[in-house]
Design a protein around this motif. Structure first.
Motif: not given
Length: 197
Positions: A44-49, A147-155, A171-178
């Motif tokens: 749901g937050f990362t895309g893919g299947e 470092v990790a990248h996390i979707h802002p809505d992924h509590a 910092e942000w990258e591809d819609g995810e917070r660093r």
């Protein structure tokens, strides 16, 4: 004469936490891991299947071969729950794979990630695995920056990052917070020698 430290090994050393064994990734885990990763809600937050077993095996073969960049290590572990011993609390069935952790290591910096199958979420496994990963990378891998990248809505993922000692940056990258953290190597226990008579 100064020497250049040897790069970390391609295959990561295994590590353990209180309830989990982190086992170096092997293509043989693909079928079981395909079942662990089968819930579409995981994406749901990362895309893919959900991956098919054959596609996952091919991905694992590439990951196990290592990065084409000699200065970079792809360290991947599957997470296996250890069975509770007689008399121990927990009552987990044990022996089953529940997810994975990974680190892309370049020098003293590692980008980390974690994924836990939905049936095993909410039991503290992800936080436990991420904390174990951070400690392992600091002691065995020589890592000092995470470092990790996390979707802002992924509590839930943000809570895991906090438990592992990472904090959000601006910092942000591809819609995810660093998220980032500095780690220090574990100190050796202090040894007290007896005084001479």
């Amino acid at each position: 004469m100064p020497t250049t430290p040897a790069p970390p090994p391609i295959t990561p050393p295994r590590f353990t936490t209180a309830r989990l064994d982190a086992l170096p990734l092997e293509p043989a885990y693909a079928e079981e891991m395909a079942a662990v990763l089968a819930d579409p809600a995981l994406y749901g937050f990362t895309g893919g299947e959900p991956p098919a077993p054959a596609a996952l095996r091919a991905r694992y073969e590439r990951q196990c071969a290592g990065s084409p960049d000699p200065g970079e290590r792809w360290w991947n572990w599957v997470l296996r729950v250890r069975a509770a011993r007689d008399g121990e609390a927990g009552g987990e069935a044990g022996g089953e794979l529940v997810g994975y952790v990974q680190a892309t290591v370049r020098g003293a910096r590692a980008e980390i990630a974690w994924v836990l199958g939905t049936p095993w979420q909410g039991r503290g496994y992800a936080s436990e695995a991420a904390q174990g990963l951070v400690a392992h990378l600091a002691s065995a891998g020589g890592v000092r920056e995470l470092v990790a990248h996390i979707h802002p809505d992924h509590a839930a993922s943000a809570a895991v990052a906090l438990a592992a000692g990472l904090g959000p940056t601006e910092e942000w990258e591809d819609g995810e917070r660093r998220w980032a953290a500095s780690v220090t190597p574990p100190t050796a226990p202090e040894v007290t020698l007896p005084l001479a008579p």
